[in-house]
Design a protein around this motif. Structure first.
Motif, PDB file in Angstrom:
ATOM      1  N   GLY A 172       0.805  -1.212   0.000  1.00  0.00           N
ATOM      2  CA  GLY A 172       0.000   0.000   0.000  1.00  0.00           C
ATOM      3  C   GLY A 172       0.838   1.261   0.000  1.00  0.00           C
ATOM      4  N   GLU A 173       2.036   1.187  -0.555  1.00  0.00           N
ATOM      5  CA  GLU A 173       2.943   2.334  -0.604  1.00  0.00           C
ATOM      6  C   GLU A 173       2.967   2.892  -2.027  1.00  0.00           C
ATOM      7  OE1 GLU A 173       4.706   3.453   2.073  1.00  0.00           O
ATOM      8  OE2 GLU A 173       3.979   1.876   3.415  1.00  0.00           O
ATOM      9  N   ARG A 174       3.006   4.196  -2.109  1.00  0.00           N
ATOM     10  CA  ARG A 174       3.086   4.838  -3.421  1.00  0.00           C
ATOM     11  C   ARG A 174       4.061   6.014  -3.301  1.00  0.00           C
ATOM     12  NH1 ARG A 174      -0.303   4.634  -7.954  1.00  0.00           N
ATOM     13  NH2 ARG A 174      -1.586   3.180  -6.769  1.00  0.00           N
ATOM     14  N   ARG A 175       5.123   5.969  -4.102  1.00  0.00           N
ATOM     15  CA  ARG A 175       6.151   7.007  -4.056  1.00  0.00           C
ATOM     16  C   ARG A 175       6.069   7.864  -5.317  1.00  0.00           C
ATOM     17  NH1 ARG A 175       8.897   2.276  -2.543  1.00  0.00           N
ATOM     18  NH2 ARG A 175       9.413   2.208  -0.308  1.00  0.00           N
ATOM     19  N   TYR A 176       6.098   9.160  -5.121  1.00  0.00           N
ATOM     20  CA  TYR A 176       6.104  10.114  -6.229  1.00  0.00           C
ATOM     21  C   TYR A 176       7.504  10.722  -6.282  1.00  0.00           C
ATOM     22  CZ  TYR A 176       1.065   9.647  -5.574  1.00  0.00           C
ATOM     23  OH  TYR A 176      -0.210   9.141  -5.432  1.00  0.00           O
ATOM     24  N   VAL A 177       8.266  10.366  -7.318  1.00  0.00           N
ATOM     25  CA  VAL A 177       9.667  10.756  -7.385  1.00  0.00           C
ATOM     26  C   VAL A 177       9.887  11.736  -8.532  1.00  0.00           C
ATOM     27  CG1 VAL A 177      10.457   8.605  -6.354  1.00  0.00           C
ATOM     28  CG2 VAL A 177      10.268   8.781  -8.836  1.00  0.00           C
ATOM     29  N   ALA A 178      10.943  12.536  -8.394  1.00  0.00           N
ATOM     30  CA  ALA A 178      11.308  13.523  -9.400  1.00  0.00           C
ATOM     31  C   ALA A 178      12.321  12.921 -10.366  1.00  0.00           C
ATOM     32  CB  ALA A 178      11.883  14.770  -8.729  1.00  0.00           C
ATOM     33  N   SER A 179      12.652  13.678 -11.402  1.00  0.00           N
ATOM     34  CA  SER A 179      13.678  13.228 -12.329  1.00  0.00           C
ATOM     35  C   SER A 179      15.061  13.440 -11.706  1.00  0.00           C
ATOM     36  CB  SER A 179      13.578  13.986 -13.652  1.00  0.00           C
ATOM     37  OG  SER A 179      13.776  15.372 -13.432  1.00  0.00           O
ATOM     38  N   ARG A 180      16.065  12.806 -12.269  1.00  0.00           N
ATOM     39  CA  ARG A 180      17.389  12.846 -11.657  1.00  0.00           C
ATOM     40  C   ARG A 180      18.021  14.229 -11.766  1.00  0.00           C
ATOM     41  NH1 ARG A 180      20.476   8.815  -9.963  1.00  0.00           N
ATOM     42  NH2 ARG A 180      19.088   7.316 -10.952  1.00  0.00           N
ATOM     43  N   LEU A 181      17.968  14.864 -12.931  1.00  0.00           N
ATOM     44  CA  LEU A 181      18.650  16.145 -13.126  1.00  0.00           C
ATOM     45  C   LEU A 181      17.760  17.326 -12.767  1.00  0.00           C
ATOM     46  CD1 LEU A 181      20.592  15.457 -16.457  1.00  0.00           C
ATOM     47  CD2 LEU A 181      21.437  15.362 -14.104  1.00  0.00           C
ATOM     48  N   ALA A 182      16.627  17.445 -13.456  1.00  0.00           N
ATOM     49  CA  ALA A 182      15.728  18.567 -13.168  1.00  0.00           C
ATOM     50  C   ALA A 182      15.207  18.484 -11.742  1.00  0.00           C
ATOM     51  CB  ALA A 182      14.566  18.573 -14.167  1.00  0.00           C
ATOM     52  N   GLY A 183      14.984  17.263 -11.259  1.00  0.00           N
ATOM     53  CA  GLY A 183      14.500  17.102  -9.889  1.00  0.00           C
ATOM     54  C   GLY A 183      15.510  17.570  -8.867  1.00  0.00           C
ATOM     55  N   ARG A 184      16.789  17.274  -9.103  1.00  0.00           N
ATOM     56  CA  ARG A 184      17.825  17.728  -8.168  1.00  0.00           C
ATOM     57  C   ARG A 184      17.960  19.249  -8.197  1.00  0.00           C
ATOM     58  NH1 ARG A 184      21.063  13.994  -5.834  1.00  0.00           N
ATOM     59  NH2 ARG A 184      20.925  11.842  -6.603  1.00  0.00           N
ATOM     60  N   ALA A 185      17.863  19.832  -9.386  1.00  0.00           N
ATOM     61  CA  ALA A 185      17.934  21.296  -9.476  1.00  0.00           C
ATOM     62  C   ALA A 185      16.766  21.938  -8.748  1.00  0.00           C
ATOM     63  CB  ALA A 185      17.953  21.724 -10.949  1.00  0.00           C
ATOM     64  N   ARG A 186      15.557  21.372  -8.928  1.00  0.00           N
ATOM     65  CA  ARG A 186      14.385  21.901  -8.230  1.00  0.00           C
ATOM     66  C   ARG A 186      14.528  21.704  -6.716  1.00  0.00           C
ATOM     67  NH1 ARG A 186      10.969  19.442 -10.937  1.00  0.00           N
ATOM     68  NH2 ARG A 186      10.129  21.063 -12.283  1.00  0.00           N
ATOM     69  N   LEU A 187      15.103  20.568  -6.313  1.00  0.00           N
ATOM     70  CA  LEU A 187      15.292  20.303  -4.888  1.00  0.00           C
ATOM     71  C   LEU A 187      16.222  21.342  -4.255  1.00  0.00           C
ATOM     72  CD1 LEU A 187      14.931  18.373  -2.435  1.00  0.00           C
ATOM     73  CD2 LEU A 187      16.978  17.169  -3.239  1.00  0.00           C
ATOM     74  N   LEU A 188      17.310  21.674  -4.926  1.00  0.00           N
ATOM     75  CA  LEU A 188      18.261  22.640  -4.377  1.00  0.00           C
ATOM     76  C   LEU A 188      17.645  24.029  -4.279  1.00  0.00           C
ATOM     77  CD1 LEU A 188      21.575  21.516  -6.104  1.00  0.00           C
ATOM     78  CD2 LEU A 188      20.964  21.296  -3.697  1.00  0.00           C
ATOM     79  N   THR A 189      16.920  24.446  -5.314  1.00  0.00           N
ATOM     80  CA  THR A 189      16.265  25.754  -5.237  1.00  0.00           C
ATOM     81  C   THR A 189      15.197  25.753  -4.151  1.00  0.00           C
ATOM     82  OG1 THR A 189      14.693  25.111  -6.989  1.00  0.00           O
ATOM     83  CG2 THR A 189      16.694  26.268  -7.670  1.00  0.00           C
ATOM     84  N   GLY A 190      14.522  24.618  -3.991  1.00  0.00           N
ATOM     85  CA  GLY A 190      13.528  24.520  -2.928  1.00  0.00           C
ATOM     86  C   GLY A 190      14.155  24.569  -1.550  1.00  0.00           C
ATOM     87  N   MET A 191      15.340  23.991  -1.396  1.00  0.00           N
ATOM     88  CA  MET A 191      16.042  24.045  -0.116  1.00  0.00           C
ATOM     89  C   MET A 191      16.433  25.486   0.224  1.00  0.00           C
ATOM     90  SD  MET A 191      18.468  20.637  -0.234  1.00  0.00           S
ATOM     91  CE  MET A 191      19.204  21.005   1.366  1.00  0.00           C
ATOM     92  N   VAL A 192      16.910  26.215  -0.769  1.00  0.00           N
ATOM     93  CA  VAL A 192      17.253  27.618  -0.534  1.00  0.00           C
ATOM     94  C   VAL A 192      15.999  28.410  -0.171  1.00  0.00           C
ATOM     95  CG1 VAL A 192      18.172  29.718  -1.587  1.00  0.00           C
ATOM     96  CG2 VAL A 192      19.273  27.523  -2.031  1.00  0.00           C
ATOM     97  N   ARG A 193      14.904  28.120  -0.853  1.00  0.00           N
ATOM     98  CA  ARG A 193      13.639  28.796  -0.540  1.00  0.00           C
ATOM     99  C   ARG A 193      13.209  28.495   0.894  1.00  0.00           C
ATOM    100  NH1 ARG A 193      10.061  30.756   1.302  1.00  0.00           N
ATOM    101  NH2 ARG A 193       7.959  31.229   0.540  1.00  0.00           N
ATOM    102  N   ALA A 194      13.300  27.234   1.291  1.00  0.00           N
ATOM    103  CA  ALA A 194      12.908  26.852   2.649  1.00  0.00           C
ATOM    104  C   ALA A 194      13.844  27.442   3.696  1.00  0.00           C
ATOM    105  CB  ALA A 194      12.878  25.329   2.771  1.00  0.00           C
ATOM    106  N   ASN A 195      15.092  27.667   3.317  1.00  0.00           N
ATOM    107  CA  ASN A 195      16.083  28.206   4.256  1.00  0.00           C
ATOM    108  C   ASN A 195      15.965  29.711   4.452  1.00  0.00           C
ATOM    109  OD1 ASN A 195      18.039  27.373   6.036  1.00  0.00           O
ATOM    110  ND2 ASN A 195      19.732  27.711   4.636  1.00  0.00           N
ATOM    111  N   ARG A 196      15.107  30.362   3.648  1.00  0.00           N
ATOM    112  CA  ARG A 196      14.805  31.788   3.803  1.00  0.00           C
ATOM    113  C   ARG A 196      16.065  32.649   3.780  1.00  0.00           C
ATOM    114  NH1 ARG A 196      11.779  32.333   9.098  1.00  0.00           N
ATOM    115  NH2 ARG A 196      11.373  34.427   8.329  1.00  0.00           N
TER     116      ARG A 196
END
Length: 375
Positions: A172-196
Motif C-alpha cells: 500500500g505504498e506509493r512514491r512520487y519521485v522527481a527526475s534525476r537532473l531537473a528534480g535535483r535542481a528543483r530540490l536545491l532551489t527549494g532548499m534555498v527557498r525553505a532556508n529563507r
C-alpha cells in the motif's frame, strides 16, 4: 452547526509540520483553506475537519521517509485522526532521486517534501494535499467517501515536480519521485527557498555596515583609484569572487555551520544540507555585495570630484570610472567584512545552516513578530 451538517460523515485530516519552522508557515496557510479544497476536489458530502500540529524540531534523519511515516502514524493514532499528512523541509530520496511525496495506506499517512516542490511550495502543496488524501481514502476503501469521491488521485498531473510514480500494491505504498537532473535542481532551489535567505541577509546587517565603513574609508585613498584604473575587468571579477568566497567560507568556519556526517545524518543528507547552506549564504552575500556596490558608487560620486580623479589618473574620466572604483573598493571591503563577520550574533548567523532548527518557541515568537533569528 445545522442538522444536515450533523448528518454528514466527518473525516479528520491532520496536517503536521516537522520541523516547526518553514513547514509550519506553509501548514498555517493551508489549514484555513484545506477543508474547502477537500470538499471541492474529494467529496462535498463529507464534513472535513483539518487539525494542525507540529512535529519534531529535529526529525529523525537516519531512516529517511520511513521514520517520518512511522512517527506520523503514531501521531495520527494518538490524536485519533482519520488520515495525516506531514509537511517537511527534509530533502528526501528514493532510488537515488528526489522524493516528492509518499503515501502509506497501511498507516493512513502521507509525507510531502517541500524542497522537492521547488520555489512555489505553497501553491504546489495546495494542489497536492487533496490528491494525497484522496489516494489514502481510495487505498483504504473508506466508506464515508462515495466511489466518485474516491477516484484515483492526480498528483503527477498537478505537480510538475513528479516525474514518475513507484507503486507497491501489496504494501500500500506509493512514491512520487522527481527526475534525476531537473528534480535535483528543483530540490536545491527549494532548499534555498525553505532556508529563507532573506533572514540570512538581515543577519548580515552588522557585516554590511562594517564593510560599508571600510569602503568609505578606502575611497579616500588615491592608491585605490590607481589600482582600479590599472586592473582589467577579468582581475576585478576574480577579486570580487574571491572576496565573496572568503566571506562565505569565513561564516561557515567561524559559526560552525558545516554539517558533519554521523550515525543520525547520512553522508548524502549531510552533503545536501551543506550545499543548501552554501547556496543560501552565497545568495545572501551576493545581495549584500550589490547593496554595498550601489552605496559605494553613490558615496564615490558625492565624495570624489571629477577634476581630482582626473588629476590622479592623468586622463579624462566618466561615470564608468566611478563604477570601476566602486567595484574594487566593494570587493576589498567584502574581504574586510569577512574578517569582522565573527562578531555577528551566533543565533542569527546559524539560521543560514540548513540542518539547524530552534525550539518551537523560537518559531512562535517569530510568528508574533519577535524573531530570535533561529532556524
Amino acid at each position: 452547526m445545522t442538522h444536515s451538517e450533523h448528518q454528514r460523515p466527518e473525516i479528520v485530516v491532520g496536517l503536521v509540520a516537522t520541523p516547526p519552522d518553514h513547514p509550519a508557515r506553509v501548514a498555517a496557510r493551508l489549514t484555513a483553506e484545506l477543508a474547502s479544497g477537500l470538499a471541492e476536489r474529494v467529496d462535498a458530502d463529507v464534513r472535513w475537519t483539518v487539525r494542525e500540529g507540529w512535529g519534531e524540531v529535529a526529525p529523525r534523519r537516519d531512516l529517511g521517509v520511513e521514520a517520518l511515516l512511522d512517527d506520523l502514524a503514531q501521531r495520527r493514532a494518538d490524536d485519533q485522526w482519520d488520515v495525516a499528512i506531514c509537511l517537511t523541509d527534509l530533502p528526501l530520496h528514493a532510488e537515488r532521486v528526489p522524493l516528492v511525496a509518499q503515501t502509506s495506506a497501511r498507516r493512513r499517512v502521507a509525507v510531502l517534501s517541500l524542497p522537492a516542490l521547488g520555489l512555489h511550495q505553497l501553491r504546489a502543496a495546495r494542489a497536492a494535499i487533496p490528491d494525497l488524501v484522496s489516494r489514502l481514502l481510495t487505498e483504504t476503501s473508506d466508506q464515508r467517501v462515495t466511489p466518485a469521491g474516491r477516484a484515483p488521485a492526480e498528483v503527477p498531473r498537478r505537480l510538475p515536480a513528479v516525474h514518475r510514480v513507484v507503486s507497491e500494491a501489496d504494501a500500500g505504498e506509493r512514491r512520487y519521485v522527481a527526475s534525476r537532473l531537473a528534480g535535483r535542481a528543483r530540490l536545491l532551489t527549494g532548499m534555498v527557498r525553505a532556508n529563507r535567505p532573506g533572514r540570512a541577509l538581515l543577519g548580515l546587517s552588522k557585516l554590511l555596515v562594517g564593510a560599508f565603513g571600510t569602503a568609505a574609508f578606502a575611497l579616500t585613498t588615491d592608491t585605490i583609484w590607481q589600482m582600479g584604473d590599472a586592473l582589467g575587468g577579468l582581475r576585478l571579477t576574480v577579486i570580487m569572487l574571491l572576496g565573496l568566497a572568503a566571506l562565505v567560507a569565513w561564516l561557515i568556519v567561524a559559526h560552525d555551520l558545516w554539517e558533519k556526517p554521523s550515525h543520525e545524518t547520512p553522508t548524502e543528507l549531510a552533503r545536501l544540507f551543506n550545499l543548501g547552506t552554501i547556496l543560501t549564504l552565497t545568495l545572501a552575500t551576493a545581495v549584500s555585495y550589490v547593496v554595498l556596490f550601489v552605496g559605494t558608487v553613490l558615496v564615490g560620486v558625492l565624495l570624489i570630484d571629477t577634476s581630482v580623479l582626473e588629476q590622479t589618473l592623468q586622463r579624462p574620466v566618466d561615470f564608468t570610472d566611478y563604477l570601476t572604483l566602486a567595484w574594487i573598493t566593494s570587493s576589498l571591503a567584502t574581504v574586510g567584512g569577512a574578517i569582522g563577520s565573527g562578531l555577528e550574533n551566533e543565533e542569527t548567523v546559524r539560521a543560514a545552516a540548513y540542518g539547524y532548527h530552534p525550539e518551537p518557541g523560537g518559531w512562535r515568537d517569530e510568528k508574533n513578530g519577535q524573531s530570535d533569528g533561529g532556524r
